[in-house]
Scaffold this active site. Structure first.
Site, PDB file in Angstrom:
ATOM      1  N   ASP A  80      32.769   6.024  67.300  1.00  0.00           N
ATOM      2  CA  ASP A  80      34.136   5.926  67.822  1.00  0.00           C
ATOM      3  C   ASP A  80      35.003   6.885  67.023  1.00  0.00           C
ATOM      4  O   ASP A  80      35.471   6.565  65.936  1.00  0.00           O
ATOM      5  CB  ASP A  80      34.637   4.483  67.671  1.00  0.00           C
ATOM      6  CG  ASP A  80      36.122   4.358  68.041  1.00  0.00           C
ATOM      7  OD1 ASP A  80      36.743   5.355  68.450  1.00  0.00           O
ATOM      8  OD2 ASP A  80      36.656   3.233  67.896  1.00  0.00           O
TER       9      ASP A  80
ATOM     10  N   TRP B  37      38.872  -1.790  64.061  1.00  0.00           N
ATOM     11  CA  TRP B  37      38.305  -1.192  65.284  1.00  0.00           C
ATOM     12  C   TRP B  37      36.821  -1.443  65.371  1.00  0.00           C
ATOM     13  O   TRP B  37      36.299  -1.706  66.466  1.00  0.00           O
ATOM     14  CB  TRP B  37      38.679   0.281  65.398  1.00  0.00           C
ATOM     15  CG  TRP B  37      40.154   0.422  65.599  1.00  0.00           C
ATOM     16  CD1 TRP B  37      41.055   0.965  64.738  1.00  0.00           C
ATOM     17  CD2 TRP B  37      40.928  -0.076  66.712  1.00  0.00           C
ATOM     18  NE1 TRP B  37      42.326   0.852  65.246  1.00  0.00           N
ATOM     19  CE2 TRP B  37      42.275   0.223  66.457  1.00  0.00           C
ATOM     20  CE3 TRP B  37      40.608  -0.744  67.894  1.00  0.00           C
ATOM     21  CZ2 TRP B  37      43.311  -0.122  67.344  1.00  0.00           C
ATOM     22  CZ3 TRP B  37      41.629  -1.094  68.776  1.00  0.00           C
ATOM     23  CH2 TRP B  37      42.957  -0.780  68.494  1.00  0.00           C
TER      24      TRP B  37
ATOM     25  N   LYS C  28      45.548  10.612  70.203  1.00  0.00           N
ATOM     26  CA  LYS C  28      45.813  11.000  68.816  1.00  0.00           C
ATOM     27  C   LYS C  28      45.664  12.513  68.658  1.00  0.00           C
ATOM     28  O   LYS C  28      46.655  13.215  68.527  1.00  0.00           O
ATOM     29  CB  LYS C  28      44.890  10.220  67.881  1.00  0.00           C
ATOM     30  CG  LYS C  28      45.150   8.707  68.002  1.00  0.00           C
ATOM     31  CD  LYS C  28      43.963   7.898  67.616  1.00  0.00           C
ATOM     32  CE  LYS C  28      44.000   6.479  68.129  1.00  0.00           C
ATOM     33  NZ  LYS C  28      45.205   5.728  67.844  1.00  0.00           N
TER      34      LYS C  28
HETATM   35  N1  PMP Z   1      39.201   2.874  68.165  1.00  0.00           N
HETATM   36  C1  PMP Z   1      40.035   3.413  67.262  1.00  0.00           C
HETATM   37  C2  PMP Z   1      39.466   4.007  66.011  1.00  0.00           C
HETATM   38  C3  PMP Z   1      41.407   3.431  67.510  1.00  0.00           C
HETATM   39  O1  PMP Z   1      42.240   3.968  66.624  1.00  0.00           O
HETATM   40  C4  PMP Z   1      41.900   2.873  68.710  1.00  0.00           C
HETATM   41  C5  PMP Z   1      43.364   2.903  69.079  1.00  0.00           C
HETATM   42  N2  PMP Z   1      44.269   3.011  68.115  1.00  0.00           N
HETATM   43  C6  PMP Z   1      40.999   2.297  69.593  1.00  0.00           C
HETATM   44  C7  PMP Z   1      39.653   2.337  69.294  1.00  0.00           C
HETATM   45  C8  PMP Z   1      41.470   1.673  70.868  1.00  0.00           C
HETATM   46  O2  PMP Z   1      41.813   2.688  71.711  1.00  0.00           O
HETATM   47  P1  PMP Z   1      42.530   2.465  73.123  1.00  0.00           P
HETATM   48  O3  PMP Z   1      43.883   1.950  72.839  1.00  0.00           O
HETATM   49  O4  PMP Z   1      42.488   3.849  73.690  1.00  0.00           O
HETATM   50  O5  PMP Z   1      41.693   1.513  73.894  1.00  0.00           O
END
Ligand code: PMP
Length: 360
Positions: A172, A102, A196
Protein backbone atom coordinates in the site's frame (compact mmCIF):
# COMPACT_ATOMS: atom_id res chain seq x y z
CA UNK A 1 -3.99 35.17 -6.03
CA UNK A 2 -2.32 33.81 -2.96
CA UNK A 3 -1.63 30.17 -2.35
CA UNK A 4 -0.99 29.11 1.23
CA UNK A 5 1.42 26.35 2.16
CA UNK A 6 -0.71 23.25 2.54
CA UNK A 7 0.52 20.42 4.77
CA UNK A 8 -2.64 18.32 4.46
CA UNK A 9 -2.15 14.54 4.62
CA UNK A 10 -4.71 14.06 1.87
CA UNK A 11 -6.29 15.28 -0.25
CA UNK A 12 -2.98 17.05 -0.39
CA UNK A 13 -1.27 19.94 -2.13
CA UNK A 14 -1.07 19.83 -5.90
CA UNK A 15 1.62 21.66 -7.88
CA UNK A 16 0.45 25.20 -8.63
CA UNK A 17 1.67 24.86 -12.21
CA UNK A 18 -0.62 21.85 -12.67
CA UNK A 19 -3.65 23.70 -11.33
CA UNK A 20 -2.88 26.66 -13.56
CA UNK A 21 -2.72 24.45 -16.62
CA UNK A 22 -5.98 22.74 -15.63
CA UNK A 23 -7.58 26.14 -15.14
CA UNK A 24 -6.40 27.32 -18.51
CA UNK A 25 -7.70 24.17 -20.24
CA UNK A 26 -10.89 23.91 -18.21
CA UNK A 27 -13.60 25.52 -20.34
CA UNK A 28 -12.36 24.77 -23.80
CA UNK A 29 -9.96 21.87 -24.13
CA UNK A 30 -7.66 22.52 -27.08
CA UNK A 31 -10.30 24.37 -29.07
CA UNK A 32 -12.87 21.57 -28.89
CA UNK A 33 -15.43 23.80 -27.17
CA UNK A 34 -15.89 21.61 -24.12
CA UNK A 35 -14.03 20.57 -21.01
CA UNK A 36 -12.44 17.20 -20.39
CA UNK A 37 -15.08 16.56 -17.75
CA UNK A 38 -17.77 16.75 -20.43
CA UNK A 39 -16.12 14.47 -22.95
CA UNK A 40 -16.73 10.76 -23.54
CA UNK A 41 -14.05 8.55 -22.08
CA UNK A 42 -14.12 6.76 -25.46
CA UNK A 43 -13.30 9.95 -27.36
CA UNK A 44 -9.89 9.65 -29.00
CA UNK A 45 -8.84 12.90 -27.33
CA UNK A 46 -9.46 11.44 -23.88
CA UNK A 47 -8.00 8.05 -24.77
CA UNK A 48 -4.80 9.85 -25.81
CA UNK A 49 -4.72 11.73 -22.49
CA UNK A 50 -5.23 8.46 -20.62
CA UNK A 51 -2.59 6.56 -22.54
CA UNK A 52 -0.05 9.35 -22.17
CA UNK A 53 -0.64 9.46 -18.41
CA UNK A 54 -0.03 5.73 -18.18
CA UNK A 55 3.11 5.94 -20.30
CA UNK A 56 4.49 8.83 -18.24
CA UNK A 57 3.86 6.87 -15.04
CA UNK A 58 5.59 3.85 -16.55
CA UNK A 59 8.57 6.06 -17.46
CA UNK A 60 8.70 7.70 -14.03
CA UNK A 61 8.57 4.44 -12.09
CA UNK A 62 10.27 2.16 -14.60
CA UNK A 63 7.25 -0.13 -14.92
CA UNK A 64 7.83 -2.91 -17.45
CA UNK A 65 5.34 -4.56 -19.79
CA UNK A 66 5.11 -7.43 -17.31
CA UNK A 67 2.80 -5.17 -15.30
CA UNK A 68 -0.67 -3.80 -15.91
CA UNK A 69 -1.37 -0.27 -14.69
CA UNK A 70 -4.99 0.22 -13.64
CA UNK A 71 -6.77 3.53 -13.07
CA UNK A 72 -9.58 2.64 -10.68
CA UNK A 73 -11.98 4.16 -8.18
CA UNK A 74 -12.88 3.32 -4.61
CA UNK A 75 -9.73 4.58 -2.93
CA UNK A 76 -7.00 2.53 -1.32
CA UNK A 77 -9.65 1.26 1.09
CA UNK A 78 -11.28 -0.73 -1.72
CA UNK A 79 -7.89 -2.29 -2.40
CA UNK A 80 -7.88 -3.61 1.16
CA UNK A 81 -10.67 -5.90 -0.11
CA UNK A 82 -9.70 -6.32 -3.77
CA UNK A 83 -6.23 -7.63 -2.95
CA UNK A 84 -7.49 -10.70 -1.05
CA UNK A 85 -10.49 -11.11 -3.39
CA UNK A 86 -8.09 -11.42 -6.30
CA UNK A 87 -4.98 -12.99 -4.80
CA UNK A 88 -6.07 -15.15 -1.86
CA UNK A 89 -7.33 -18.52 -3.04
CA UNK A 90 -9.58 -20.83 -1.02
CA UNK A 91 -7.70 -22.38 1.87
CA UNK A 92 -4.64 -20.18 1.36
CA UNK A 93 -3.08 -17.84 3.91
CA UNK A 94 -1.85 -14.29 3.39
CA UNK A 95 0.77 -12.67 5.61
CA UNK A 96 0.39 -9.08 6.81
CA UNK A 97 2.75 -6.80 8.69
CA UNK A 98 1.02 -4.52 11.17
CA UNK A 99 2.79 -1.17 11.49
CA UNK A 100 -0.05 1.29 12.01
CA UNK A 101 -3.62 2.36 11.42
CA UNK A 102 -3.59 1.66 7.67
CA UNK A 103 -2.06 -1.79 8.06
CA UNK A 104 -4.69 -2.57 10.66
CA UNK A 105 -7.50 -1.58 8.35
CA UNK A 106 -6.04 -3.69 5.55
CA UNK A 107 -5.78 -6.66 7.91
CA UNK A 108 -9.31 -6.26 9.20
CA UNK A 109 -10.74 -6.14 5.70
CA UNK A 110 -8.67 -9.05 4.39
CA UNK A 111 -9.76 -11.22 7.31
CA UNK A 112 -13.27 -11.29 5.80
CA UNK A 113 -11.97 -13.31 2.85
CA UNK A 114 -9.54 -15.89 4.16
CA UNK A 115 -6.82 -16.83 6.57
CA UNK A 116 -4.66 -13.92 7.60
CA UNK A 117 -1.42 -14.34 9.50
CA UNK A 118 -0.11 -11.18 11.14
CA UNK A 119 3.55 -12.06 10.73
CA UNK A 120 4.87 -9.08 12.69
CA UNK A 121 3.49 -6.07 14.51
CA UNK A 122 4.89 -2.98 16.13
CA UNK A 123 1.74 -2.20 18.07
CA UNK A 124 3.67 -2.79 21.31
CA UNK A 125 5.82 0.28 20.53
CA UNK A 126 2.72 2.26 19.60
CA UNK A 127 3.78 1.94 15.97
CA UNK A 128 6.97 3.94 16.41
CA UNK A 129 9.15 1.15 14.99
CA UNK A 130 9.24 -1.21 12.03
CA UNK A 131 9.71 -4.81 13.14
CA UNK A 132 13.08 -6.02 11.76
CA UNK A 133 12.51 -8.53 9.03
CA UNK A 134 14.39 -11.30 10.86
CA UNK A 135 11.65 -11.27 13.51
CA UNK A 136 8.80 -11.83 11.04
CA UNK A 137 6.91 -15.09 11.42
CA UNK A 138 5.96 -15.63 7.79
CA UNK A 139 3.78 -18.62 7.09
CA UNK A 140 5.04 -21.62 5.17
CA UNK A 141 3.53 -20.80 1.80
CA UNK A 142 1.64 -17.50 1.88
CA UNK A 143 -0.40 -16.34 -1.12
CA UNK A 144 1.27 -12.97 -0.63
CA UNK A 145 2.90 -10.70 1.94
CA UNK A 146 1.21 -7.32 2.44
CA UNK A 147 2.76 -4.27 4.04
CA UNK A 148 2.36 -0.50 4.12
CA UNK A 149 5.73 1.11 3.27
CA UNK A 150 4.64 4.46 4.68
CA UNK A 151 2.09 4.77 7.46
CA UNK A 152 0.52 8.16 6.83
CA UNK A 153 -0.88 8.63 10.33
CA UNK A 154 2.05 7.45 12.45
CA UNK A 155 4.71 8.90 10.15
CA UNK A 156 6.50 5.56 9.99
CA UNK A 157 8.34 4.50 6.84
CA UNK A 158 10.19 1.28 6.08
CA UNK A 159 13.88 1.84 5.36
CA UNK A 160 13.94 -1.41 3.35
CA UNK A 161 11.89 -3.40 0.87
CA UNK A 162 11.01 -6.74 2.46
CA UNK A 163 12.86 -9.72 1.02
CA UNK A 164 10.27 -12.44 0.41
CA UNK A 165 11.90 -14.55 -2.29
CA UNK A 166 9.38 -15.84 -4.81
CA UNK A 167 6.40 -14.87 -2.68
CA UNK A 168 4.20 -12.08 -4.05
CA UNK A 169 4.87 -8.81 -2.26
CA UNK A 170 1.94 -6.38 -2.04
CA UNK A 171 2.40 -2.77 -0.94
CA UNK A 172 0.00 0.00 0.00
CA UNK A 173 2.05 2.91 -1.34
CA UNK A 174 -0.69 5.52 -0.96
CA UNK A 175 1.51 8.04 0.81
CA UNK A 176 4.95 7.25 -0.57
CA UNK A 177 4.45 6.45 -4.26
CA UNK A 178 6.57 8.67 -6.55
CA UNK A 179 8.41 10.22 -3.61
CA UNK A 180 11.56 8.24 -4.41
CA UNK A 181 12.68 5.58 -6.87
CA UNK A 182 11.54 2.01 -6.11
CA UNK A 183 12.29 -1.18 -7.97
CA UNK A 184 8.78 -2.14 -9.10
CA UNK A 185 10.06 -5.60 -10.04
CA UNK A 186 10.32 -6.47 -6.36
CA UNK A 187 6.53 -6.25 -6.08
CA UNK A 188 3.63 -8.34 -7.29
CA UNK A 189 1.17 -5.54 -6.71
CA UNK A 190 1.36 -1.89 -5.68
CA UNK A 191 -1.68 0.24 -4.95
CA UNK A 192 -2.19 3.86 -3.99
CA UNK A 193 -5.00 6.31 -3.53
CA UNK A 194 -4.21 9.28 -5.74
CA UNK A 195 -4.87 12.11 -3.36
CA UNK A 196 -1.32 12.54 -2.02
CA UNK A 197 1.43 12.27 -4.61
CA UNK A 198 -0.61 11.55 -7.73
CA UNK A 199 -3.57 13.85 -8.17
CA UNK A 200 -7.01 14.57 -6.80
CA UNK A 201 -9.12 12.11 -4.79
CA UNK A 202 -11.34 9.72 -6.69
CA UNK A 203 -8.62 7.87 -8.56
CA UNK A 204 -6.77 4.79 -7.31
CA UNK A 205 -3.70 3.35 -9.01
CA UNK A 206 -2.97 -0.35 -9.11
CA UNK A 207 0.22 -1.71 -10.63
CA UNK A 208 -0.09 -5.47 -10.88
CA UNK A 209 2.15 -8.13 -12.41
CA UNK A 210 0.17 -9.68 -15.23
CA UNK A 211 0.66 -13.27 -14.09
CA UNK A 212 -1.38 -12.41 -10.97
CA UNK A 213 -4.45 -11.55 -13.04
CA UNK A 214 -7.24 -14.04 -13.51
CA UNK A 215 -7.02 -15.63 -10.08
CA UNK A 216 -10.22 -14.20 -8.64
CA UNK A 217 -13.00 -16.62 -7.79
CA UNK A 218 -16.15 -16.78 -9.93
CA UNK A 219 -18.18 -14.94 -7.28
CA UNK A 220 -15.98 -11.82 -7.38
CA UNK A 221 -17.94 -8.96 -8.98
CA UNK A 222 -16.63 -7.80 -12.34
CA UNK A 223 -15.87 -4.34 -10.98
CA UNK A 224 -13.72 -5.84 -8.21
CA UNK A 225 -11.77 -8.14 -10.49
CA UNK A 226 -8.41 -6.78 -11.67
CA UNK A 227 -8.73 -8.85 -14.85
CA UNK A 228 -11.82 -6.88 -15.90
CA UNK A 229 -9.97 -3.59 -15.72
CA UNK A 230 -6.77 -4.94 -17.27
CA UNK A 231 -8.75 -6.36 -20.21
CA UNK A 232 -10.53 -3.05 -20.78
CA UNK A 233 -7.77 -0.49 -20.34
CA UNK A 234 -9.46 0.65 -17.10
CA UNK A 235 -12.51 1.62 -19.18
CA UNK A 236 -14.86 -1.27 -18.42
CA UNK A 237 -17.09 1.40 -16.96
CA UNK A 238 -16.72 5.17 -16.92
CA UNK A 239 -13.38 5.94 -15.28
CA UNK A 240 -12.73 9.09 -13.21
CA UNK A 241 -11.73 11.00 -16.32
CA UNK A 242 -10.88 14.36 -14.81
CA UNK A 243 -8.82 12.87 -11.99
CA UNK A 244 -6.99 10.74 -14.56
CA UNK A 245 -6.25 13.84 -16.66
CA UNK A 246 -4.98 15.73 -13.61
CA UNK A 247 -2.80 12.79 -12.60
CA UNK A 248 -1.37 12.97 -16.12
CA UNK A 249 -0.53 16.64 -15.61
CA UNK A 250 1.18 15.76 -12.32
CA UNK A 251 3.23 13.06 -14.08
CA UNK A 252 4.28 15.57 -16.75
CA UNK A 253 5.21 18.02 -14.01
CA UNK A 254 7.26 15.33 -12.24
CA UNK A 255 9.15 14.58 -15.43
CA UNK A 256 9.94 18.28 -15.81
CA UNK A 257 11.24 18.33 -12.23
CA UNK A 258 13.79 15.70 -13.17
CA UNK A 259 11.72 12.68 -12.25
CA UNK A 260 11.48 10.68 -9.09
CA UNK A 261 15.22 10.58 -8.38
CA UNK A 262 15.31 14.35 -8.22
CA UNK A 263 12.17 14.47 -6.08
CA UNK A 264 13.83 12.01 -3.70
CA UNK A 265 16.75 14.37 -3.18
CA UNK A 266 14.45 17.31 -2.49
CA UNK A 267 12.21 15.20 -0.25
CA UNK A 268 15.18 13.98 1.75
CA UNK A 269 16.41 17.51 2.24
CA UNK A 270 12.96 18.71 3.31
CA UNK A 271 12.56 15.87 5.81
CA UNK A 272 16.07 16.21 7.22
CA UNK A 273 15.54 19.93 7.82
CA UNK A 274 12.26 19.42 9.65
CA UNK A 275 13.35 16.44 11.77
CA UNK A 276 16.64 18.19 12.46
CA UNK A 277 14.80 21.20 13.78
CA UNK A 278 12.42 19.06 15.89
CA UNK A 279 15.29 17.03 17.36
CA UNK A 280 17.24 20.19 18.14
CA UNK A 281 14.35 21.59 20.16
CA UNK A 282 13.20 20.71 23.68
CA UNK A 283 9.78 22.12 22.82
CA UNK A 284 8.81 19.79 19.95
CA UNK A 285 9.30 16.06 19.66
CA UNK A 286 8.74 13.14 17.32
CA UNK A 287 8.51 9.63 18.78
CA UNK A 288 9.45 7.51 15.74
CA UNK A 289 12.74 5.58 15.66
CA UNK A 290 15.14 7.61 13.52
CA UNK A 291 15.71 5.04 10.79
CA UNK A 292 11.97 4.61 10.21
CA UNK A 293 10.88 8.21 10.09
CA UNK A 294 8.63 9.07 7.20
CA UNK A 295 9.89 11.49 4.56
CA UNK A 296 6.31 12.35 3.65
CA UNK A 297 4.41 12.66 6.95
CA UNK A 298 6.12 14.26 9.91
CA UNK A 299 4.11 14.03 13.13
CA UNK A 300 5.25 16.06 16.11
CA UNK A 301 3.89 17.03 19.49
CA UNK A 302 4.32 20.11 21.63
CA UNK A 303 5.52 19.54 25.18
CA UNK A 304 2.29 21.06 26.49
CA UNK A 305 -0.81 20.08 24.55
CA UNK A 306 -2.67 23.15 25.81
CA UNK A 307 -0.59 24.99 23.24
CA UNK A 308 -1.96 22.89 20.35
CA UNK A 309 -4.89 25.18 19.70
CA UNK A 310 -2.95 28.45 19.61
CA UNK A 311 -0.24 26.75 17.54
CA UNK A 312 -2.77 25.70 14.90
CA UNK A 313 -4.61 29.02 14.91
CA UNK A 314 -1.42 31.03 14.52
CA UNK A 315 -0.06 28.67 11.87
CA UNK A 316 -3.29 29.06 9.94
CA UNK A 317 -3.08 32.82 10.15
CA UNK A 318 0.50 32.62 8.87
CA UNK A 319 -0.66 30.69 5.80
CA UNK A 320 0.54 27.29 7.03
CA UNK A 321 -2.51 25.09 6.67
CA UNK A 322 -3.69 21.67 7.83
CA UNK A 323 -1.06 20.91 10.45
CA UNK A 324 -3.42 19.17 12.86
CA UNK A 325 -2.39 15.57 13.55
CA UNK A 326 -4.72 12.65 12.99
CA UNK A 327 -7.35 12.31 15.69
CA UNK A 328 -5.95 8.91 16.71
CA UNK A 329 -2.49 10.33 17.41
CA UNK A 330 -3.08 13.96 18.34
CA UNK A 331 -0.52 16.73 18.11
CA UNK A 332 0.60 17.96 14.73
CA UNK A 333 1.49 16.43 11.41
CA UNK A 334 3.19 18.12 8.51
CA UNK A 335 2.72 16.20 5.28
CA UNK A 336 5.43 17.24 2.87
CA UNK A 337 4.61 15.46 -0.36
CA UNK A 338 6.21 16.21 -3.73
CA UNK A 339 4.05 19.27 -4.36
CA UNK A 340 4.98 20.91 -1.04
CA UNK A 341 7.99 23.06 -1.90
CA UNK A 342 11.12 23.32 0.19
CA UNK A 343 10.16 26.94 0.88
CA UNK A 344 7.08 25.65 2.71
CA UNK A 345 9.25 23.60 5.04
CA UNK A 346 11.52 26.60 5.61
CA UNK A 347 8.49 28.75 6.43
CA UNK A 348 7.13 26.10 8.80
CA UNK A 349 10.44 25.82 10.63
CA UNK A 350 10.69 29.60 10.97
CA UNK A 351 7.16 29.69 12.37
CA UNK A 352 7.85 26.83 14.78
CA UNK A 353 11.03 28.50 16.03
CA UNK A 354 9.20 31.76 16.59
CA UNK A 355 6.28 30.04 18.34
CA UNK A 356 8.71 28.22 20.60
CA UNK A 357 10.49 31.45 21.49
CA UNK A 358 7.22 33.04 22.48
CA UNK A 359 5.79 30.08 24.40
CA UNK A 360 8.65 28.01 25.85
N1 PMP B 1 -3.61 3.61 3.00
C1 PMP B 1 -2.87 4.67 3.37
C2 PMP B 1 -1.41 4.48 3.65
C3 PMP B 1 -3.47 5.93 3.47
O1 PMP B 1 -2.74 6.99 3.82
C4 PMP B 1 -4.84 6.07 3.18
C5 PMP B 1 -5.55 7.40 3.21
N2 PMP B 1 -5.04 8.38 3.94
C6 PMP B 1 -5.57 4.93 2.84
C7 PMP B 1 -4.91 3.73 2.74
C8 PMP B 1 -7.03 5.02 2.55
O2 PMP B 1 -7.17 5.61 1.33
P1 PMP B 1 -8.57 6.05 0.71
O3 PMP B 1 -9.08 7.16 1.54
O4 PMP B 1 -8.16 6.43 -0.68
O5 PMP B 1 -9.45 4.85 0.72
Amino acid sequence: MSRAYNFCAGPAALPTAVLEQAQQEMLDYQGMGLSIMEMSHRDKVFVDIAEKAEQDLRDLMGISDDYAVLFLQGGASTQFAMVPMNLLGAGETADYINTGQWSKKAIKEAARYGNINVAASSEDTNFTTVPPQDTWQLSANPAYVHYCPNETIGGLEYSFIPEVGDTTLVADMSSTILSRPVDVNRFGLIYAGAQKNIGPAGLTLVIVRKDLLGKAGANVPAMLNYQTHADNGSMYNTPPTYAWYLAGLVFEWLKKQGGVANMAEINQRKAEKLYGFIDGSDFYSNPVEVISRSQMNVPFVLGDDRLDKPFLAEADAAGLLNLKGHRSVGGMRASIYNAVPEAAVDALIAFMADFEKRNA
